[in-house]
Design a protein around this motif. Structure first.
Motif, PDB file in Angstrom:
ATOM      1  N   ALA A 148      21.943  48.030  44.529  1.00  0.00           N
ATOM      2  CA  ALA A 148      22.445  49.326  44.053  1.00  0.00           C
ATOM      3  C   ALA A 148      21.586  49.858  42.910  1.00  0.00           C
ATOM      4  O   ALA A 148      20.791  49.128  42.307  1.00  0.00           O
ATOM      5  CB  ALA A 148      23.898  49.194  43.615  1.00  0.00           C
ATOM      6  N   PHE A 149      21.773  51.153  42.607  1.00  0.00           N
ATOM      7  CA  PHE A 149      21.086  51.753  41.465  1.00  0.00           C
ATOM      8  C   PHE A 149      22.078  52.557  40.649  1.00  0.00           C
ATOM      9  O   PHE A 149      22.861  53.340  41.188  1.00  0.00           O
ATOM     10  CB  PHE A 149      19.930  52.638  41.900  1.00  0.00           C
ATOM     11  N   LEU A 150      22.052  52.362  39.336  1.00  0.00           N
ATOM     12  CA  LEU A 150      22.972  53.024  38.420  1.00  0.00           C
ATOM     13  C   LEU A 150      22.341  54.297  37.870  1.00  0.00           C
ATOM     14  O   LEU A 150      21.249  54.259  37.290  1.00  0.00           O
ATOM     15  CB  LEU A 150      23.323  52.067  37.280  1.00  0.00           C
ATOM     16  N   TYR A 151      23.040  55.441  38.041  1.00  0.00           N
ATOM     17  CA  TYR A 151      22.527  56.728  37.575  1.00  0.00           C
ATOM     18  C   TYR A 151      23.115  57.186  36.241  1.00  0.00           C
ATOM     19  O   TYR A 151      22.502  57.988  35.548  1.00  0.00           O
ATOM     20  CB  TYR A 151      22.784  57.818  38.618  1.00  0.00           C
ATOM     21  N   GLY A 152      24.311  56.716  35.901  1.00  0.00           N
ATOM     22  CA  GLY A 152      24.883  57.161  34.641  1.00  0.00           C
ATOM     23  C   GLY A 152      26.366  56.890  34.554  1.00  0.00           C
ATOM     24  O   GLY A 152      26.953  56.211  35.400  1.00  0.00           O
ATOM     25  N   ASN A 157      33.751  56.216  34.663  1.00  0.00           N
ATOM     26  CA  ASN A 157      33.101  55.855  35.925  1.00  0.00           C
ATOM     27  C   ASN A 157      31.605  55.639  35.792  1.00  0.00           C
ATOM     28  O   ASN A 157      30.888  56.422  35.153  1.00  0.00           O
ATOM     29  CB  ASN A 157      33.325  56.963  36.961  1.00  0.00           C
ATOM     30  N   LEU A 158      31.127  54.572  36.421  1.00  0.00           N
ATOM     31  CA  LEU A 158      29.698  54.390  36.646  1.00  0.00           C
ATOM     32  C   LEU A 158      29.354  55.109  37.947  1.00  0.00           C
ATOM     33  O   LEU A 158      30.048  54.943  38.955  1.00  0.00           O
ATOM     34  CB  LEU A 158      29.349  52.910  36.781  1.00  0.00           C
ATOM     35  N   ILE A 159      28.300  55.932  37.929  1.00  0.00           N
ATOM     36  CA  ILE A 159      27.861  56.635  39.129  1.00  0.00           C
ATOM     37  C   ILE A 159      26.739  55.816  39.747  1.00  0.00           C
ATOM     38  O   ILE A 159      25.671  55.638  39.157  1.00  0.00           O
ATOM     39  CB  ILE A 159      27.395  58.064  38.798  1.00  0.00           C
ATOM     40  N   VAL A 160      26.987  55.312  40.945  1.00  0.00           N
ATOM     41  CA  VAL A 160      26.134  54.285  41.551  1.00  0.00           C
ATOM     42  C   VAL A 160      25.722  54.701  42.954  1.00  0.00           C
ATOM     43  O   VAL A 160      26.552  55.177  43.737  1.00  0.00           O
ATOM     44  CB  VAL A 160      26.885  52.928  41.619  1.00  0.00           C
ATOM     45  N   LYS A 161      24.440  54.492  43.276  1.00  0.00           N
ATOM     46  CA  LYS A 161      23.965  54.709  44.637  1.00  0.00           C
ATOM     47  C   LYS A 161      23.879  53.360  45.345  1.00  0.00           C
ATOM     48  O   LYS A 161      23.331  52.400  44.806  1.00  0.00           O
ATOM     49  CB  LYS A 161      22.595  55.384  44.642  1.00  0.00           C
ATOM     50  N   ILE A 162      24.412  53.308  46.561  1.00  0.00           N
ATOM     51  CA  ILE A 162      24.427  52.088  47.356  1.00  0.00           C
ATOM     52  C   ILE A 162      23.245  52.114  48.331  1.00  0.00           C
ATOM     53  O   ILE A 162      23.163  52.998  49.192  1.00  0.00           O
ATOM     54  CB  ILE A 162      25.750  51.955  48.148  1.00  0.00           C
ATOM     55  N   ASN A 163      22.333  51.156  48.197  1.00  0.00           N
ATOM     56  CA  ASN A 163      21.134  51.150  49.038  1.00  0.00           C
ATOM     57  C   ASN A 163      21.200  50.184  50.214  1.00  0.00           C
ATOM     58  O   ASN A 163      20.285  50.132  51.034  1.00  0.00           O
ATOM     59  CB  ASN A 163      19.904  50.849  48.174  1.00  0.00           C
ATOM     60  N   LYS A 164      22.281  49.410  50.273  1.00  0.00           N
ATOM     61  CA  LYS A 164      22.607  48.607  51.451  1.00  0.00           C
ATOM     62  C   LYS A 164      24.113  48.652  51.614  1.00  0.00           C
ATOM     63  O   LYS A 164      24.846  48.788  50.630  1.00  0.00           O
ATOM     64  CB  LYS A 164      22.146  47.146  51.286  1.00  0.00           C
ATOM     65  N   ASP A 165      24.589  48.554  52.858  1.00  0.00           N
ATOM     66  CA  ASP A 165      26.036  48.535  53.074  1.00  0.00           C
ATOM     67  C   ASP A 165      26.679  47.485  52.168  1.00  0.00           C
ATOM     68  O   ASP A 165      26.180  46.358  52.029  1.00  0.00           O
ATOM     69  CB  ASP A 165      26.356  48.199  54.531  1.00  0.00           C
ATOM     70  N   TRP A 166      27.805  47.855  51.533  1.00  0.00           N
ATOM     71  CA  TRP A 166      28.459  46.971  50.568  1.00  0.00           C
ATOM     72  C   TRP A 166      29.931  46.824  50.937  1.00  0.00           C
ATOM     73  O   TRP A 166      30.646  47.810  51.075  1.00  0.00           O
ATOM     74  CB  TRP A 166      28.306  47.552  49.163  1.00  0.00           C
ATOM     75  N   GLN A 167      30.354  45.585  51.100  1.00  0.00           N
ATOM     76  CA  GLN A 167      31.755  45.293  51.386  1.00  0.00           C
ATOM     77  C   GLN A 167      32.496  45.066  50.073  1.00  0.00           C
ATOM     78  O   GLN A 167      32.187  44.151  49.319  1.00  0.00           O
ATOM     79  CB  GLN A 167      31.864  44.030  52.250  1.00  0.00           C
ATOM     80  N   ALA A 168      33.441  45.939  49.777  1.00  0.00           N
ATOM     81  CA  ALA A 168      34.239  45.795  48.560  1.00  0.00           C
ATOM     82  C   ALA A 168      35.597  46.461  48.771  1.00  0.00           C
ATOM     83  O   ALA A 168      35.687  47.512  49.402  1.00  0.00           O
ATOM     84  CB  ALA A 168      33.538  46.431  47.371  1.00  0.00           C
ATOM     85  N   ASN A 169      36.643  45.829  48.248  1.00  0.00           N
ATOM     86  CA  ASN A 169      38.012  46.366  48.382  1.00  0.00           C
ATOM     87  C   ASN A 169      38.382  46.595  49.843  1.00  0.00           C
ATOM     88  O   ASN A 169      38.971  47.615  50.206  1.00  0.00           O
ATOM     89  CB  ASN A 169      38.179  47.668  47.589  1.00  0.00           C
TER      90      ASN A 169
END
Length: 569
Positions: A148-152, A157-169
């Motif tokens: 992932a990459f954190l934008y701000g 909230n952390l605004i995050v871009k997901i660069n691979k499919d992520w299993q969460a919740n």
């Protein structure tokens, strides 16, 4: 050479200047008072190194630096971060975090408006990151995927871009999407996640600017800019479409992290950069200033075509040409591309990613040339998957894409091999080197700038070790696929190659100038037509002043016209 400045206070009395000698990546850090227009006597100072720092408060910096013994990773970047107090010696301070020498780097970053947060970014390789929050003298690890990459930070909230499919919740957060993750929930270990943007197959998130007012997102749709602003509503984020002047690229220049006031630049191949202001409260762009034109853009048109690559992939490219062009196979045509590191090539008044102020309009288009920008795989034009399709053993896909664009131009009778030239820099220099050794019959001139060319040794030179995740490790079985395209190793004595201009910089401390030197020397020894230019300064950009850039651009277009105006019989 000024490479950046960050300030601790709004009055800009405590600022940290990043100063480079000759454009190198290594910078000297000096505290500067913008109001007094002078360096602070006895202020923070760190001699030249590959380093960066963030303000914690007026008397403390969080700094990562290669100064000191055993302070650099194998990639040549900082492997530790220190909390540096005003008035103390930097190297007397114990690191608060240190990464293995085999990692790429560690560095601090700051996000937020009225309430700022400091994060520590650890890079185990070029595409894997571990984020931690630095708070009250402690480091809190964040349970985010390493891709992932954190934008701000927007509120909690952390605004995050997901660069691979992520299993969460119990849900899959899709590759390429933008999400909001509660900062408190990460520390507590019970993730609270909401979705912001899920791009379609033809879209990709290009850039993100986060403020207390909301989140500004620029996107690409088939490599053409789109923009949206997401503000907080009672039931989550509300999207507002930002109308743009037309198809082109949109760059975020500066942002007020509290109000969300943003200055952006819009441009395309035939329209000069234009500065706009965006206020979330007004929900529209306000035109501020348009750069003067350096050529008559009304004489030209821009077409987007799609070529079919070797494996059937549709590869987009832009062609800029005269409105009255004849498709007779005799138009001098110049192709520019990059194809790596998830970097997108966008419609630009300069034609490339350098600040050339429309020079190609005067030096190429107005003399009858066609200019082509190829959006090959390895870049980020269609998101992480477009990049992943040219990683490691798949690298040749980007070379096949480039060749497919060349063949498509020939099939459309735009041009022919005698009138076709290519250009690339850095990883794009590798693209050019691989293209002339794999498909020399397609081209009649080449420009190869600050290039990677000897892929057997690239990881042993300067920052090369940080790119093993992109290309593979030639000291392992990876060499079996790297050697198939490494330009230096694939030169053949009996083969005729198109005339090549190599350029590099003695002060390039990212890609070693030895790549260009060796390749040029071997080709000259083979009797090939080679020109070579090495600027004494300039770093990886190849120049430190506009005069140096103008000189190099003149050499480039002279090389192209001398080669293409007298095509092979």
């Amino acid at each position: 050479m000024l490479k950046g400045m960050n300030c601790e206070d709004e009055a800009h009395t405590r600022c940290l200047m990043h100063l480079s000698d000759g454009g190198s990546d290594a910078v000297e850090l000096r505290e500067y008072n913008v109001q007094d227009k002078e360096f602070v006597n006895g202020g923070f100072y760190a001699p030249a190194a590959k380093q960066g720092a963030e303000w914690v408060d007026k008397d403390h910096l969080l700094i990562s630096s290669t100064l000191g013994e055993d302070a650099a990773t194998d990639s040549g970047y900082a492997r530790s971060a220190r909390l540096w107090e005003r008035g103390t010696e930097l190297l007397s301070v114990k690191p608060i975090i240190e990464v293995p020498k085999g990692s790429v780097s560690v560095r601090p970053i700051t996000f937020g408006g009225k309430q700022q947060s400091i994060f520590i970014l650890e890079s185990s390789d070029f595409w894997s990151f571990k984020f931690s929050l630095y708070h009250d003298g402690k480091i809190h690890s964040l349970a985010l995927p390493h891709s992932a990459f954190l934008y701000g930070v927007q509120g909690d909230n952390l605004i995050v871009k997901i660069n691979k499919d992520w299993q969460a919740n119990n849900k899959t957060w899709v590759q390429g999407s933008l999400i909001a993750v509660s900062q408190r929930s990460i520390i507590d270990g019970k993730l609270k996640i909401s979705n912001l943007v899920t791009p379609s197959d033809s879209e990709v998130i290009e850039s993100v600017a986060v403020s207390d007012a909301g989140v500004l997102v620029t996107m690409l749709e088939d490599v053409k800019a789109r923009a949206y602003f997401y503000s907080r509503g009672k039931k989550g984020f509300v999207r507002n479409v930002i109308a743009l002047p037309g198809d082109g690229q949109l760059e975020i220049n500066t942002l007020n992290e509290v109000s969300g006031e943003t200055y952006l630049t819009w441009e395309n191949f035939i329209t000069p950069p234009t500065l706009y202001r965006y206020l979330p409260s007004e929900k529209k762009l306000e035109k501020i200033f348009k750069q003067s034109a350096t050529f008559d853009g009304s004489r030209f048109k821009v077409e987007q075509y799609f070529a079919e690559s070797k494996d059937g992939t549709r590869v987009p490219y832009f062609a800029v040409m005269a409105k009255d062009i004849e498709f007779n196979g005799k138009n001098p045509t110049h192709m520019f591309s990059y194809g790596g590191f998830r970097n997108s090539l966008l419609p630009s008044y300069s034609g490339s990613y350098e600040e050339l102020n429309g020079a190609y309009g005067k030096l190429w288009l107005e003399r009858g040339g066609v200019y082509v920008l190829a959006n090959i795989r390895g870049g980020g034009e269609y998101g992480p998957a477009w990049h992943a399709a040219a990683l490691r053993e798949k690298r040749t896909n980007s070379f096949d894409d480039f060749a497919a664009v060349a063949k498509d131009l020939i099939e459309r009778d735009v041009t022919a091999p005698d009138y076709l030239s290519i250009e690339g820099r850095s990883n794009g220099g590798l693209l050019v080197g691989a293209s002339i050794t794999r498909n020399p019959e397609l081209f009649n001139a080449a420009i190869c700038g600050v290039p990677l060319l000897d892929m057997k040794r690239y990881h042993k030179l300067l920052a090369g070790a940080s790119w093993v995740g992109e290309f593979g490790n030639p000291d392992t079985d990876d060499w079996s696929f790297i050697k198939s395209y490494s330009p230096y190793q694939n030169l053949k004595k009996e083969q005729d190659y198109p005339p090549v201009l190599f350029f590099t910089s003695t002060r390039d401390d990212r890609v070693h100038p030895g790549h260009a030197r060796k390749m040029a020397a071997r080709m000259k020894a083979m009797g090939q037509e080679v020109e070579y230019y090495e600027n004494l300064e300039g770093g990886h950009g190849g120049h430190s002043t506009n005069e140096q850039l103008a000189h190099r651009v003149a050499l480039m277009y002279t090389h192209l016209w001398n080669s293409l105006e007298s095509p092979a019989e």
